[in-house]
Structures are given as C-alpha cells and as structure tokens.
Motif scaffolding. Structure first.
Motif: not given
Length: 371
Positions: A212-213, A245-249, A277-279, A287-291
């Motif tokens: 995944x990109x 896809x998996x979502x983490x906090x 968000x992990x692909x 992974x991409x991180x956001x707030x």
C-alpha cells in the motif's frame, strides 16, 4: 508468430473428410492436415497465430480434384460451418493467410470469449475436408501473493494448461527471471512491485502487485466538529492486492475500528486527539496520522455572540460617522458668506449688498431725527 512458436504436441490425428455420404480417414488417398500445436495459450489483448499445413489428392473418385477454398471455423449456423472471416465477432480481427499449402489463422486483440476449438476446412470441387481442432485458451494473468518468513512466494495465475509455456517475471518492471513453473520466490522488500508474463507475450504482463502507498484520509463534515455531531472518516490507499484498513487512536493499544470507513456518531471532547489509518496487504503496510478537535456547544455559542456583537458595533459606528458628516456639512454651510442678491428697479438690474443697504437706511433715519 507467437502462438505457432509454442510447439507443444505432435500433429493431430484422426482427421475426417466427408464426400457426400463417404467418410475418409486422415492420410487416406492423400487427404491430411498437420498442425504443430494442438493446444495454444495466449493472453487477452494480444495477437495469436494458429498454423496448419494440408494436403489433398489431385484426383478423387476418378476425377480431377481442384482446391476451391480454405477456411477456419469454430461454430455452426443453419447446419453449416461459419467462416470466421464472415463472423461478426471475428470479421474485423481475423485473417486467413494461406500460401504453399500452409494456412495461418491470425486473430488480433484477443478476447476471453475467443477461447474455443478452431478447425481448418479444405473445400475442393468434390469434397469438403476439415481437421481435428486446435484448442485456444485466452487468459488474463494475475499474480497471487504468499508471504513466507523472509521472502515472498508469487504465483502467476492463468487458465493455461500446465507445462504449455514458460513464465517471465518482472521486478519493478525489469525482467529478472524465467521459470518453467508458475511460481517464483523473491526476497521481501515492501518498496518493490512484481508482475509476470507468458513467454512470447512479454508485452502483455499481468497487473503489478505492490504494498500500500501512503493512505489519504477524508473527514466529513470537513468544517469544525461540534460536540454531539457525527463524524465519518474514510481511508484510501493504492495497493494490489487490495489493502485492509485499521483505525487507531493515540495512546490506545486496541484498534478503534476496521474497514475503509470509520464513523463516530456522538463526538465528544474525549474523542479529540490524533488518529491513524493503517493500510496493509501481504506485501507491506503504510500509515497516515491526523488530528481531530471538537468545538463544544458553549464555545460555539460564544463565537456566534462575538460575531453578532461585532456586526452591531460596526453598524453603529457607520451610523455615527454618517450623522457626523451631515452635521459637519450643515455647519460649514451656515458659516460661509451669503452670495449677492439681484434686485430689479425700473427694469434695470441693480446689484446691491444687503448689509450695505441696511446701513444706508439707518443713516437716513438718524438724519431725520436730527432735523
């Protein structure tokens, strides 16, 4: 010539020719067809050539036997074999190239439904003879991924019968190896991409497989998140095989959710923070991180009050400025000297200053008193 170059089996046998109600076995009395390949596998979108040579007797049943036509067919219509060059599904894509008793059927822009049994027919002035079939399989290539501990086992999937062809493997679009089996083992590297092709069809490789990109995340609604509202997060990443896809906090070990879409129905202050968000697929992970930050209801009300107050103050200031300008203009007009007036006397215009006339009148009254 890609298809014909893939010689796989010996010449076909048991070919039959019909003359009226008479059957003739292949090779009998000079009738015969020889095809180097009786099973051919080709790739969708490519061009294939099926080649067969033929013989027929110069005389048949005591009469001269003259060749009138050669043709290829796959199906029947109204009890007759359909010449492929007249078939609407093939007419613009096929050629029957015959020379020196060798006929080549060329089919361009192959489709999966072109998979069929093809026969060469020989028509003379006395009989029609057709060969046993050549089986064509049109395949779409795919790469199947199996992760091992330190390497990646790839399989080139096709509908080709085993042993018919060799497989060419590409790493980052560069040819790296040729295998007789559809399997290849590569040392794992998540930055690499892999694809395969059939030998002779290197210009028509499978789609590449890759990790995944970097995912992109969209938030709806995209404006400020008010307390108690619903928030939908969507994660997307280019990957083959498709990513999971998996979502983490942040600061939480357990995942919040799985799947491409993550929805928080009642957003509260405690939901604020950094998310990721992990692909992931069998070739790697990204992974991409956001707030996310919540705006409470009281805060929103205060913001609206401030905005309204500022608007009212601006209107008051504009009104006061307008009144001040009018007053200033009126004051200026009263302090300015009056303009001379025009007086008519005996039809002759006389211009006098009003203040000067009043002074003369006062002088006359004083003189009268003195008399």
């Amino acid at each position: 010539m890609r298809g014909a170059a893939m010689s796989l089996t010996a010449a076909a046998s048991g070919l039959v020719v019909f003359l009226l109600s008479v059957s003739v076995v292949q090779g009998q009395d000079g009738w015969g067809v020889t095809c180097p390949s009786t099973e051919i596998c080709a790739v969708k979108g490519s061009t294939v050539e099926i080649r067969c040579s033929f013989t027929y007797p110069s005389t048949w049943d005591g009469r001269v036997n003259i060749l009138e036509k050669t043709f290829w067919f796959t199906k029947w219509k109204d009890g007759k074999r359909v010449d492929l060059t007249t078939d609407s599904e093939y007419a613009s894509r096929v050629e029957n190239l015959c020379e020196n008793s060798i006929c080549t059927l060329r089919i361009r822009n192959l489709r999966e439904r072109d998979s069929a049994e093809y026969r060469l027919g020989i028509k003379t002035n006395q009989a029609t003879y057709w060969a046993n079939p050549v089986t064509l399989s049109v395949t779409v290539l795919q790469v199947h991924v199996n992760r091992l501990r330190l390497s990646t086992l790839l399989q080139c999937l096709s509908s080709c019968p085993p042993g018919q062809t060799s497989y060419i493997w590409f790493k980052n679009r560069q040819e790296v190896k040729e295998e007789t089996s559809p399997y290849a083992n590569f040392r794992y590297d998540s930055a690499d991409s892999y694809s395969c092709a059939l030998k002779g069809y290197e210009d028509f490789p499978s789609p590449s497989v890759y990790a995944p990109e970097l995912p992109s995340v969209s938030v709806s609604p995209s404006a400020e998140i008010e307390e108690g509202s619903s928030v939908t997060l969507t994660c997307s990443s280019d990957a083959n095989p498709a990513a999971n896809y998996t979502w983490y906090k942040e600061d939480e070990d357990s995942p919040k959710a799985s799947g491409q879409i993550f929805t928080i129905t009642d957003f509260r202050a405690e939901h604020s923070g950094s998310y990721s968000c992990g692909a992931q697929n069998k070739l790697g992970r990204s992974n991409s991180t956001f707030h996310l930050t919540v705006v409470t209801g009281s805060s929103t009300m205060m913001v609206n009050i401030i905005r309204t107050t500022l608007g009212v103050l601006m209107l008051i200031l504009a009104l006061l400025l307008s009144l001040w300008m009018r007053k200033k203009k009126a004051l200026r007009s009263t302090t300015e000297a009056p303009e001379p007036e025009e007086i008519e006397l005996d039809s002759d215009p006389v211009y006098q200053n009003v203040s000067h006339t009043a002074a003369q009148k006062e002088d006359t009254e004083e003189q009268g008193d003195m008399v």
